[in-house]
Design an enzyme around this catalytic site. Structure first.
Site, PDB file in Angstrom:
ATOM      1  N   LYS A  22      -6.532  -0.119 -24.300  1.00 58.60           N
ATOM      2  CA  LYS A  22      -5.523   0.735 -23.646  1.00 58.60           C
ATOM      3  C   LYS A  22      -4.219  -0.041 -23.451  1.00 58.60           C
ATOM      4  CE  LYS A  22      -5.701   1.243 -18.965  1.00 58.60           C
ATOM      5  NZ  LYS A  22      -4.425   0.788 -18.382  1.00 58.60           N
ATOM      6  N   ASN A  23      -4.346  -1.275 -22.937  1.00 62.32           N
ATOM      7  CA  ASN A  23      -3.131  -2.014 -22.596  1.00 62.32           C
ATOM      8  C   ASN A  23      -2.383  -2.527 -23.826  1.00 62.32           C
ATOM      9  OD1 ASN A  23      -3.679  -1.481 -19.975  1.00 62.32           O
ATOM     10  ND2 ASN A  23      -4.180  -3.575 -19.375  1.00 62.32           N
ATOM     11  N   ARG A  92       2.276   4.785 -14.799  1.00 61.47           N
ATOM     12  CA  ARG A  92       3.193   3.726 -14.433  1.00 61.47           C
ATOM     13  C   ARG A  92       3.771   3.037 -15.669  1.00 61.47           C
ATOM     14  NH1 ARG A  92       4.144  -1.185 -13.713  1.00 61.47           N
ATOM     15  NH2 ARG A  92       5.538  -1.725 -12.000  1.00 61.47           N
ATOM     16  N   CYS A 116       1.671   1.642  -6.435  1.00 62.02           N
ATOM     17  CA  CYS A 116       0.458   2.267  -6.964  1.00 62.02           C
ATOM     18  C   CYS A 116      -0.711   1.753  -6.156  1.00 62.02           C
ATOM     19  CB  CYS A 116       0.304   1.987  -8.445  1.00 62.02           C
ATOM     20  SG  CYS A 116      -0.283   0.340  -8.788  1.00 62.02           S
ATOM     21  N   ARG A 121       4.057  -3.266  -7.031  1.00 62.89           N
ATOM     22  CA  ARG A 121       4.452  -3.295  -8.454  1.00 62.89           C
ATOM     23  C   ARG A 121       5.951  -3.048  -8.690  1.00 62.89           C
ATOM     24  NH1 ARG A 121      -0.661  -1.120 -11.913  1.00 62.89           N
ATOM     25  NH2 ARG A 121       0.015  -2.690 -13.366  1.00 62.89           N
ATOM     26  N   PRO A 122       6.770  -3.994  -8.295  1.00 57.11           N
ATOM     27  CA  PRO A 122       8.210  -3.865  -8.543  1.00 57.11           C
ATOM     28  C   PRO A 122       8.537  -3.985 -10.035  1.00 57.11           C
ATOM     29  CG  PRO A 122       7.702  -6.033  -7.647  1.00 57.11           C
ATOM     30  CD  PRO A 122       6.418  -5.257  -7.637  1.00 57.11           C
ATOM     31  N   ILE A 123       9.774  -3.615 -10.417  1.00 55.09           N
ATOM     32  CA  ILE A 123      10.169  -3.725 -11.840  1.00 55.09           C
ATOM     33  C   ILE A 123      11.439  -4.565 -11.991  1.00 55.09           C
ATOM     34  CG2 ILE A 123       9.039  -1.601 -12.622  1.00 55.09           C
ATOM     35  CD1 ILE A 123      11.865  -0.284 -12.505  1.00 55.09           C
ATOM     36  N   ASP A 124      11.687  -5.407 -10.977  1.00 57.70           N
ATOM     37  CA  ASP A 124      12.905  -6.222 -11.016  1.00 57.70           C
ATOM     38  C   ASP A 124      12.990  -7.093 -12.270  1.00 57.70           C
ATOM     39  OD1 ASP A 124      10.624  -7.382  -9.719  1.00 57.70           O
ATOM     40  OD2 ASP A 124      11.865  -9.107  -9.181  1.00 57.70           O
ATOM     41  N   LEU A 125      11.855  -7.623 -12.735  1.00 58.71           N
ATOM     42  CA  LEU A 125      11.890  -8.512 -13.904  1.00 58.71           C
ATOM     43  C   LEU A 125      12.209  -7.722 -15.180  1.00 58.71           C
ATOM     44  CD1 LEU A 125       8.755 -10.685 -13.032  1.00 58.71           C
ATOM     45  CD2 LEU A 125      11.165 -11.365 -12.846  1.00 58.71           C
ATOM     46  N   ASP A 305      -7.850  -7.772 -13.964  1.00 58.99           N
ATOM     47  CA  ASP A 305      -8.522  -6.509 -14.298  1.00 58.99           C
ATOM     48  C   ASP A 305     -10.044  -6.644 -14.356  1.00 58.99           C
ATOM     49  OD1 ASP A 305      -6.105  -5.267 -14.391  1.00 58.99           O
ATOM     50  OD2 ASP A 305      -6.029  -5.011 -16.562  1.00 58.99           O
ATOM     51  N   ARG A 397      -9.395   6.654 -16.741  1.00 59.77           N
ATOM     52  CA  ARG A 397      -8.110   6.157 -17.257  1.00 59.77           C
ATOM     53  C   ARG A 397      -8.304   4.983 -18.214  1.00 59.77           C
ATOM     54  NH1 ARG A 397      -4.970   3.961 -12.873  1.00 59.77           N
ATOM     55  NH2 ARG A 397      -3.921   3.128 -14.679  1.00 59.77           N
TER      56      ARG A 397
HETATM   57  C1  UD1 Z   1      -0.389  -5.258 -16.950  1.00 59.69           C
HETATM   58  C2  UD1 Z   1      -1.615  -4.433 -17.254  1.00 59.69           C
HETATM   59  C3  UD1 Z   1      -2.547  -4.432 -16.052  1.00 59.69           C
HETATM   60  C4  UD1 Z   1      -2.856  -5.857 -15.625  1.00 59.69           C
HETATM   61  C5  UD1 Z   1      -1.573  -6.655 -15.424  1.00 59.69           C
HETATM   62  C6  UD1 Z   1      -1.831  -8.130 -15.136  1.00 59.69           C
HETATM   63  C7  UD1 Z   1      -0.815  -2.745 -18.803  1.00 59.69           C
HETATM   64  C8  UD1 Z   1      -0.548  -1.308 -19.042  1.00 59.69           C
HETATM   65  N1  UD1 Z   1      -1.221  -3.080 -17.564  1.00 59.69           N
HETATM   66  O1  UD1 Z   1       0.289  -4.601 -15.883  1.00 59.69           O
HETATM   67  O2  UD1 Z   1      -3.750  -3.751 -16.417  1.00 59.69           O
HETATM   68  O3  UD1 Z   1      -3.574  -5.818 -14.412  1.00 59.69           O
HETATM   69  O4  UD1 Z   1      -0.754  -6.577 -16.608  1.00 59.69           O
HETATM   70  O5  UD1 Z   1      -2.579  -8.693 -16.144  1.00 59.69           O
HETATM   71  O6  UD1 Z   1      -0.728  -3.572 -19.684  1.00 59.69           O
HETATM   72  N2  UD1 Z   1       5.937  -8.136 -10.999  1.00 59.69           N
HETATM   73  C9  UD1 Z   1       7.136  -8.266 -10.332  1.00 59.69           C
HETATM   74  N3  UD1 Z   1       8.276  -7.750 -10.892  1.00 59.69           N
HETATM   75  C10 UD1 Z   1       8.261  -7.119 -12.106  1.00 59.69           C
HETATM   76  C11 UD1 Z   1       7.021  -6.993 -12.788  1.00 59.69           C
HETATM   77  C12 UD1 Z   1       5.884  -7.519 -12.211  1.00 59.69           C
HETATM   78  O7  UD1 Z   1       7.176  -8.835  -9.243  1.00 59.69           O
HETATM   79  O8  UD1 Z   1       9.326  -6.672 -12.567  1.00 59.69           O
HETATM   80  C13 UD1 Z   1       4.687  -8.670 -10.401  1.00 59.69           C
HETATM   81  C14 UD1 Z   1       3.700  -7.546 -10.077  1.00 59.69           C
HETATM   82  O9  UD1 Z   1       3.969  -6.937  -8.847  1.00 59.69           O
HETATM   83  C15 UD1 Z   1       2.391  -8.287 -10.088  1.00 59.69           C
HETATM   84  C16 UD1 Z   1       2.596  -9.355 -11.155  1.00 59.69           C
HETATM   85  O10 UD1 Z   1       4.008  -9.460 -11.337  1.00 59.69           O
HETATM   86  O11 UD1 Z   1       2.170  -8.901  -8.840  1.00 59.69           O
HETATM   87  C17 UD1 Z   1       1.919  -9.043 -12.475  1.00 59.69           C
HETATM   88  O12 UD1 Z   1       2.416  -7.836 -12.987  1.00 59.69           O
HETATM   89  P1  UD1 Z   1       2.567  -7.560 -14.544  1.00 59.69           P
HETATM   90  O13 UD1 Z   1       2.082  -8.735 -15.340  1.00 59.69           O
HETATM   91  O14 UD1 Z   1       3.942  -7.063 -14.794  1.00 59.69           O
HETATM   92  O15 UD1 Z   1       1.537  -6.360 -14.751  1.00 59.69           O
HETATM   93  P2  UD1 Z   1       1.787  -5.016 -15.519  1.00 59.69           P
HETATM   94  O16 UD1 Z   1       2.537  -5.269 -16.773  1.00 59.69           O
HETATM   95  O17 UD1 Z   1       2.310  -3.995 -14.586  1.00 59.69           O
END
Ligand code: UD1
Length: 417
Positions: A22-23, A92, A116, A121-125, A305, A397
């Site tokens: 899926k991922n 998401r 979620c 789960r911020p998206i700042d990065l 996961d 899912r």
């Molecule tokens: C992906 C996987 C998810 C897995 C996760 C970690 C998919 C669809 N999902 O989620 O199943 O659990 O990787 O292996 O591939 N963070 C920030 N800012 C950002 C982005 C992330 O602070 O802009 C933080 C998140 O809050 C979290 C950490 O970074 O604490 C890891 O997140 P991330 O690696 O981005 O996970 P996802 O890509 O959302």
């Protein structure tokens, strides 16, 4: 609302085929927008998250068609650049589309995905990376409006190796003129799969699997046929199902090289594991041993996961285990549900102490999130009596026909809608 009803206490034995990841599929689906020619994706899991991503693509003007587990996508007629709020809220990962929509149309509008079940789960990065490549981004009233008339390759350094941010930046960088280097990139196998897909489309990407990914942007992509990698988390979940029931299974189609940390922990818990060509064979002792310390980390560390499924395993282990969750801040909601089944654990912040009990018992429990729900299924398989797991659609899912796969190796699981 769906429920799983699990009659516990059977030792699982047999062979299971592992479906596509899926991922890996989700960012690759986002990437299909970068190419204005037909794409064929094989071994594509027809899961709810994947269907939702396809629905978003279709709303943007793409054509998609299934034939078994093969998905045909043609984005040549795509015209939309606004991601519908309704579908984005359901999925998401729709945020992955920001990079590819912006790359294709020079503008993109999305809604902020918000929190979620497993954390904020911020998206700042993601946004920082897109800005580094020249995107102008306004965040206003829950909307993210991006424009990118002049996208240029850049050096992007991530404060944390976020999987989604790495993927989003890779997608936009394919469409930006010149060289982009992502430093401290995530190293997950799904990122290598995305790179392999992009290269099959004619884009120039290298370094995935290491912390530095280099993208030479500005070339036009072309159609291709690509096979999605197997799902390492699904594979790990089935192995843990066998381990928790003292069973013996063979997995077909999994890639053990993606699963080193999980396989080591299963061995620490007493399981015997053998790789035999395309199969992974696991034989478990009657009762698992405790894990002195299980700590989640970005790849190649132990995957977050798989933490809930191992939490279930530790709940019936012969001693006390310590589990530390470093990736998501709210990923222990299964702990309370396991207590309803007779589990003994205490959670403080990011650490859980799990005291193994001889036997869990059946109970009424709730799947609060995808992997936490899978953990409850595993616990129920080992428990005495009947467990009813509500909100089972959350488990759907990430697992294709979970109950059928488990029943094929001796489990007693039924679904009630
Ligand atoms: C992906 C996987 C998810 C897995 C996760 C970690 C998919 C669809 N999902 O989620 O199943 O659990 O990787 O292996 O591939 N963070 C920030 N800012 C950002 C982005 C992330 O602070 O802009 C933080 C998140 O809050 C979290 C950490 O970074 O604490 C890891 O997140 P991330 O690696 O981005 O996970 P996802 O890509 O959302």
């Amino acid at each position: 609302m769906a429920q799983f009803v699990v009659e516990g206490g059977t030792r699982l034995t047999g062979t299971i085929f592992v479906h596509g990841s899926k991922n890996a599929t989700l960012p690759i689906l986002a990437a299909t927008l970068l190419v204005e020619e037909p794409i064929v994706l094989k071994n594509c899991p027809r899961l709810r998250d994947v269907e939702n991503m396809i629905r978003i693509l279709v709303e943007l003007g793409c054509i998609a068609r299934w034939e078994g587990s093969t998905l045909y996508v043609d984005s040549s007629g795509a015209f939309g650049y606004t991601l519908s709020e309704r579908l984005s809220k359901e999925l998401r990962s729709s945020i992955f589309l920001l990079g590819s929509v912006l790359g294709r149309f020079k503008k993109a509008v999305a809604t902020y995905p918000g929190g979620c079940e497993i954390g904020n789960r911020p998206i700042d990065l993601h946004l920082m990376g897109l800005r580094r490549l020249g995107a102008e981004i306004d965040e206003d009233g829950g909307y993210i409006c991006c424009t990118g008339e002049k996208l240029l390759g850049a050096q992007v350094s991530l404060d944390y190796p976020s999987v989604g941010a790495t993927e989003n930046i890779m997608l936009l960088a394919c469409m930006a003129e010149g060289e982009t280097v992502i430093h401290n990139a995530a190293r997950e196998p799904e990122i290598v799969d995305l790179q392999d897909f992009l290269c099959a489309c004619g884009f120039r990407v290298s370094g995935a699997g290491s912390s530095e990914i280099v993208i030479l942007g500005g070339t036009r992509g072309h159609g291709c046929s690509f096979t999605i990698m197997p799902d390492r988390i699904v594979a790990g979940t089935y192995l843990t199902a066998a381990a928790i029931t003292g069973g013996e299974i063979a997995l077909i189609g999994a890639m053990p090289e993606h699963m080193v940390s999980m396989l080591e922990k299963l061995q620490d818990a007493g399981a015997y594991i053998r790789k035999d060509g395309a199969r992974i064979i696991l034989k478990a002792p009657k009762r698992p041993s405790e894990l002195l310390r299980l700590e989640t980390q970005p790849y190649p560390g132990f995957p977050t996961d798989m933490q809930p499924q191992f939490f279930a395993l530790c709940s019936v282990a012969s001693g006390i285990s310590v589990i530390v969750e470093n990736v998501f801040e709210n990923r222990f909601r299964h702990a309370q549900e396991l207590i309803k089944m007779g589990g003994k654990n205490s959670v403080r912040g990011t650490m859980a102490i799990v005291r193994g009990v001889q036997r869990l018992h059946g109970a009424q429990v709730t799947a609060h999130d995808l992997r936490g729900g899978a953990a409850l299924v595993l616990a129920a398989l080992s428990a005495e009596g009947t467990t009813v797991i509500s909100c089972a659609e959350r488990i759907d899912r990430g697992y294709l026909q979970l109950e059928e796969a488990l029943c094929s190796i001796g489990a007693k699981v039924t679904r009630k809608d």
